[in-house]
Structure formats: structure tokens, C-alpha cells
Design a protein around this motif. Structure first.
Motif, PDB file in Angstrom:
ATOM      1  N   GLU A 298      41.792  36.336  33.479  1.00  0.00           N
ATOM      2  CA  GLU A 298      42.900  37.152  33.976  1.00  0.00           C
ATOM      3  C   GLU A 298      42.754  38.606  33.556  1.00  0.00           C
ATOM      4  N   ARG A 299      42.339  38.837  32.325  1.00  0.00           N
ATOM      5  CA  ARG A 299      42.207  40.213  31.825  1.00  0.00           C
ATOM      6  C   ARG A 299      41.040  40.943  32.485  1.00  0.00           C
ATOM      7  N   LEU A 300      39.982  40.197  32.810  1.00  0.00           N
ATOM      8  CA  LEU A 300      38.788  40.810  33.408  1.00  0.00           C
ATOM      9  C   LEU A 300      38.806  40.762  34.930  1.00  0.00           C
ATOM     10  N   GLN A 301      39.785  40.062  35.512  1.00  0.00           N
ATOM     11  CA  GLN A 301      39.873  39.893  36.961  1.00  0.00           C
ATOM     12  C   GLN A 301      38.606  39.212  37.510  1.00  0.00           C
ATOM     13  N   LEU A 302      38.200  38.150  36.824  1.00  0.00           N
ATOM     14  CA  LEU A 302      37.027  37.383  37.227  1.00  0.00           C
ATOM     15  C   LEU A 302      37.415  35.913  37.354  1.00  0.00           C
ATOM     16  N   ASP A 303      36.541  35.133  37.998  1.00  0.00           N
ATOM     17  CA  ASP A 303      36.742  33.697  38.079  1.00  0.00           C
ATOM     18  C   ASP A 303      36.427  33.050  36.731  1.00  0.00           C
ATOM     19  N   SER A 304      37.069  31.921  36.457  1.00  0.00           N
ATOM     20  CA  SER A 304      36.841  31.227  35.187  1.00  0.00           C
ATOM     21  C   SER A 304      35.388  30.809  35.032  1.00  0.00           C
ATOM     22  N   ALA A 305      34.765  30.383  36.145  1.00  0.00           N
ATOM     23  CA  ALA A 305      33.364  29.959  36.079  1.00  0.00           C
ATOM     24  C   ALA A 305      32.459  31.124  35.688  1.00  0.00           C
ATOM     25  N   GLU A 306      32.763  32.306  36.212  1.00  0.00           N
ATOM     26  CA  GLU A 306      31.946  33.470  35.879  1.00  0.00           C
ATOM     27  C   GLU A 306      32.133  33.864  34.419  1.00  0.00           C
ATOM     28  N   VAL A 307      33.368  33.731  33.914  1.00  0.00           N
ATOM     29  CA  VAL A 307      33.618  34.031  32.505  1.00  0.00           C
ATOM     30  C   VAL A 307      32.832  33.087  31.610  1.00  0.00           C
ATOM     31  N   GLU A 308      32.784  31.803  31.992  1.00  0.00           N
ATOM     32  CA  GLU A 308      32.005  30.835  31.212  1.00  0.00           C
ATOM     33  C   GLU A 308      30.527  31.218  31.194  1.00  0.00           C
ATOM     34  N   SER A 309      30.020  31.655  32.342  1.00  0.00           N
ATOM     35  CA  SER A 309      28.607  32.062  32.402  1.00  0.00           C
ATOM     36  C   SER A 309      28.355  33.269  31.510  1.00  0.00           C
ATOM     37  N   LEU A 310      29.273  34.228  31.561  1.00  0.00           N
ATOM     38  CA  LEU A 310      29.119  35.419  30.725  1.00  0.00           C
ATOM     39  C   LEU A 310      29.216  35.080  29.247  1.00  0.00           C
ATOM     40  N   ARG A 311      30.040  34.113  28.919  1.00  0.00           N
ATOM     41  CA  ARG A 311      30.150  33.695  27.515  1.00  0.00           C
ATOM     42  C   ARG A 311      28.838  33.103  27.013  1.00  0.00           C
TER      43      ARG A 311
END
Length: 430
Positions: A298-311
């Protein structure tokens, strides 16, 4: 500005000689000359803003930009593919929802919808639009084929606007009204850059690097110098070279950081990873809890799947020189970390002696230096503060806090009495 200086990959002594020759062509500016150039630059920016409001086509373009910035701001999911997205985001970050400039943007949006021109002029002035963004809007109105910079990012974003929000091309009268002040702005900006090229060579020459060539360091330093020339204002009260030093240094450090590590990811991917890391640190700082994937998305305005990949990609060490904001002059991670005091064992006599000596020897510092050291290191029975937190309390910039802190610490390091007590403290193992 000669693009061959900033983009050409020069090799060998001949190339370096040519670079130095370019810098020697432009003597250092006096204070009066620097003031006159910067006044011309900001006068041109003001004239461009006047045209935005007075000309019908320019006003329509400004209105469309403000409307989309309020209701349809550029997001990574739409423009993440654009190599210029980061540059555009950097210029408009203060106006996004929740940011300090959003209220002023909303006021301008309302003023542009009303026929009252003085009200719109006041709202535009209070918005304090960055010079680079003003120039980019002018370039967009002129329909110039900008391949780099904020103007290119603005052009990519305009392609995402609804059809009704895309104004027609500027007429001849509008073009003449824009070209003259835009030319004055670009000329003044480039004068500041040309006459301070020696600063770039000085900083690049003192930066050790085994995997980045000197020519590349100079090139990155020039990018930082150009950014400083865009943002500098003579009303800050100090010389341009003082202001530009941190910009050039940070730009060079960015280039070195991009070369670190065994694996290298594309720049846009690294930018997203760093944004993820900044948001995670901020959440930890304010809540004391690890943020969830949904919160970060929500803070980055990205999809959850993309956040997981970035993590997954973010599982590496982060430099203390990593900038903590979208802006080039954002404080580094090291600047936002509090500097002690660190817990000691059961109020030992050595610790008490050291604290007494520190307070005593701090009296040799100036009042401003005493306040900075006390706040930075929590010496007044208050939690230690970062440079970014100290700056507004003193009414100065983060860079000024850093300069005062460095000067004060240099004085304390040279204090024999303090050095003796500290040496005894270390020998005891505390």
C-alpha cells in the motif's frame, strides 16, 4: 552544456587532458557574478510561470497536469518501465497525498478552475514549483523531443492522461512567449555548471575506486552538479560551491554503490528495492514492528507479489550512504541513525567520569556546536536525534547540521583531556 562532456566515455590520458581543458576554460565566479547568474535563473523561472497563467494553451496544460497530479498521479505500475520515471517522481514527490505540498497543490487546482487570475498566481507562487519541473512543463508545451530528464518523464506520463486532458499543440504566439525565458533559464543553469566543473574533478580525484573509472566518476559528478544548479537559490545565504559539494559527492557515491556486490540488478529494480528498504525502516522506526507485505504494498503502490519479489532481492547489506528519500538532497541512512549514547554497565565510574569530561570540554565549543552535539548524541537527558530531526529545530538545512557536527567533533578529537579520559575508558573494556 556540451553533452560530449557528460556522456562520452573517454579513455586514456588524452581524454583526461581534454576534460581538464574544458574545466579550465571557465574561471571561478565571484560572489557578485554568482548572485547575478542565479537571479537571472529564478527570474526566468518566474517569467515562465507568468506565461503558464497568461497564455490560454499553457494554462490548459498546467491545469491538466495539476488535475492528473491530484487525481491520477504517476505510479510505478504505470510508468515503472520508463527510465525517466524516477526523475519525474523526484520533482513531484512533495505534492503527492500526505506530503507537505499537497495542500498547496489542491489550492492551485481550485484556483485554476476559477476565473480569478490573481488568485491562481498566488497559488502557483505558494506551490514553490521546482525549477526543473517548470522548465519541463515549458518543454512539454513547446512539444520538444526531449530524450532525457524530467521533460521526458513528463511526456511519458502525459501519454497516460485521459484524452480530454491532453491540450492541443502550442501556437506560434505561445511558442515565442515560452522560448525566450526558457532559453534564459537554461543559459543561467549551464553557466553555474560550467564555472564549477573544477569542483567535480576535485571530489572525483579524492574518491578511491577500483571498479569505476575516473572519467565515469566525473560524468556522475557532473550530473550531481547539474542537479545542484537547478535547485540552488542565492537566498540560502551561502555560495553555490558549498551547496553543490554534497550533491556532487552523493552522485558519485551512487555510482560507486551501483557497482558494488557480486550481482548487479537493473537500476530501476535497485531503486525499487531501496524504496522498499526505506519504507520498511520508517515503519520500524515509528511502530517498532516489522511491516507486513500488504502494508508495504500500500505504501509503495505495488502489488503484493511484486513486494515479495523485491523482498527477496533486498536480502543484502545496505550502505549507510543510501539516500532516504526521492530527492537528491535527501539525508543518507547514516544521517538518520541516532548516534548514541550507548548503554553502559551499571553506571560505572569510568562512564561517569567520561560523561563529566565530555560536558566540561563541550564548553570550549560555540553555542551552536554545543546544541548540535547535545541533540545528536542525547546529552541533555533526551533521546538522540538524527540530523534530519535537528535541522528544523535550529532552522537550518540538514547539510548545515552535518557541517557543524563535523567541525565540533574535530575540535573534541583534538582535546587532550578528553582524549586521555576516553583512552582510560577504553582500556577498562567499557
Amino acid at each position: 552544456m556540451d553533452n560530449s562532456l557528460t556522456r562520452a566515455r573517454l579513455q586514456g590520458d588524452t581524454g583526461l587532458d581534454w576534460l581538464f581543458a574544458q574545466a579550465r576554460r571557465y574561471p571561478l565566479l565571484t560572489t557578485a557574478q554568482e548572485l547575478a547568474i542565479d537571479q537571472r535563473k529564478w527570474r526566468a523561472v518566474g517569467d515562465l510561470q507568468d506565461v503558464f497563467l497568461a497564455d490560454t494553451q499553457c494554462r490548459a496544460l498546467l491545469g491538466a497536469l495539476v488535475t492528473n497530479l491530484v487525481s491520477n498521479p504517476p505510479a510505478a505500475r504505470d510508468l515503472g518501465h520508463s527510465p525517466h520515471y524516477g526523475l519525474l517522481r523526484r520533482e513531484i514527490s512533495d505534492y503527492l497525498p500526505g506530503k507537505p505540498g499537497h495542500a498547496a497543490l489542491t489550492a492551485l487546482h481550485a484556483a485554476l478552475a476559477a476565473p480569478d487570475k490573481p488568485q491562481a498566481a498566488t497559488a502557483l507562487r505558494e506551490l514553490q514549483m521546482p525549477a526543473a519541473l517548470v522548465a519541463a512543463i515549458a518543454s512539454l508545451a513547446l512539444d520538444r523531443d526531449e530524450r532525457d530528464g524530467v521533460a521526458a518523464g513528463l511526456r511519458d506520463w502525459r501519454a497516460q492522461w485521459p484524452e480530454a486532458d491532453t491540450p492541443s499543440r502550442a501556437g506560434e504566439r505561445t511558442r515565442r512567449a515560452l522560448e525566450e525565458p526558457l532559453g534564459r533559464y537554461l543559459a543561467a543553469r549551464e553557466q553555474l555548471v560550467h564555472h564549477n566543473l573544477r569542483l567535480v574533478f576535485s571530489i572525483a580525484g579524492r574518491t578511491p575506486s577500483s571498479n569505476v573509472s575516473f572519467c565515469d566518476l566525473v560524468q556522475e559528478g557532473v550530473f550531481g552538479l547539474l542537479r545542484a544548479a537547478e535547485k540552488f537559490h542565492h537566498r540560502r545565504g551561502y555560495r553555490f560551491s558549498t551547496y553543490a559539494y554534497n550533491w556532487v559527492s552523493q552522485s558519485i557515491r551512487r555510482a560507486l554503490n551501483e557497482q558494488e556486490g557480486i550481482l548487479r540488478y537493473p537500476t530501476q529494480v535497485m531503486d525499487r528495492v531501496k524504496r522498499l528498504h526505506r519504507e520498511r525502516l520508517q515503519h520500524l522506526q515509528y511502530t517498532g514492528r516489522e511491516p507486513s507485505t500488504r502494508t508495504l504494498a500500500e505504501r509503495l503502490q505495488l502489488d503484493s507479489a511484486e513486494v515479495e519479489s523485491l523482498r527477496q532481492l533486498a536480502n543484502f547489506g545496505v550502505s549507510l550512504e543510501t539516500p532516504q528519500g526521492e530527492e537528491e538532497d535527501s539525508p543518507t541512512l547514516g544521517a538518520t541513525l541516532s548516534g548514541g549514547p550507548f548503554p553502559d554497565t551499571a553506571a560505572s565510574a569510568e562512564g561517569n567520569s567520561l560523561r563529566r569530561t565530555v560536558h566540561k570540554r563541550m564548553r570550549t565549543l560555540s553555542p551552536t556546536e554545543q546544541r548540535v552535539i547535545a541533540m545528536r548524541w542525547g546529552l541533555e537527558q533526551s533521546p538522540p536525534l538524527s540530523r534530519a530531526q535537528v535541522a528544523p529545530l535550529l532552522g537550518v538545512s540538514t547539510e548545515r547540521v552535518r557541517q557543524v557536527e563535523v567541525a565540533a567533533l574535530d575540535k573534541l578529537r583534538g582535546d587532550r583531556e578528553l582524549a586521555g579520559v576516553y583512552s582510560e575508558h577504553r582500556e577498562t573494556g567499557h
